[in-house]
Design an enzyme around this catalytic site. Structure first.
Site, mmCIF file in Angstrom:
data_model
loop_
_atom_site.group_PDB
_atom_site.id
_atom_site.type_symbol
_atom_site.label_atom_id
_atom_site.label_comp_id
_atom_site.label_asym_id
_atom_site.label_seq_id
_atom_site.Cartn_x
_atom_site.Cartn_y
_atom_site.Cartn_z
ATOM 1 N NE ARG A 75 -2.057 3.357 2.492
ATOM 2 C CZ ARG A 75 -1.549 4.534 2.753
ATOM 3 N NH1 ARG A 75 -0.268 4.686 2.958
ATOM 4 N NH2 ARG A 75 -2.322 5.589 2.812
ATOM 5 C CG HIS A 80 3.934 7.158 0.419
ATOM 6 N ND1 HIS A 80 3.480 8.415 0.747
ATOM 7 C CD2 HIS A 80 3.393 6.315 1.329
ATOM 8 C CE1 HIS A 80 2.712 8.339 1.822
ATOM 9 N NE2 HIS A 80 2.634 7.070 2.187
#
Length: 110
Positions: A75, A80
């Site tokens: 995730r 990011h």
């Protein structure tokens, strides 16, 4: 198990099932040719990881067979490092999601 853990696990289960639907019969080339198709399972993987990160440490410790760190890490990678997502890893993750689905179902049935 707390109600919050139950809700988060259900979110994981729902997103895993949706990701499986999006990924069934698809290959990496399909994701490379269709950006929308690629984004749909990635969003599900993000939801699974976010929900997993909110599951209590007690529940995570009680179920070490679930790769919590890997799920949460994927995730983080998608969110990011969105500019360098490896679609091969996304496909590999999709192939392993059914085991997460089964593990979460077992936790919820305990």
């Amino acid at each position: 198990m707390s109600e919050s853990d139950t809700v988060r696990l259900r979110h994981m289960l729902d997103a895993a099932r949706e990701a499986t639907e999006f990924g069934t019969g698809r290959q990496r080339g399909d994701l490379e040719r269709d950006r929308v198709l690629a984004l749909a399972p990635m969003r599900c993987i993000e939801i699974i990881g976010e929900a997993a990160s909110k599951v209590s440490p007690e529940v995570r410790a009680k179920h070490p067979n679930v790769p919590w760190s890997d799920i949460i890490g994927m995730r983080h990678r998608l969110v990011h490092a969105y500019f360098e997502v490896d679609l091969g890893r996304v496909c590999d993750t999709l192939a392993r999601i059914s085991s997460i689905d089964c593990s979460v179902e077992r936790i919820l049935s305990d």
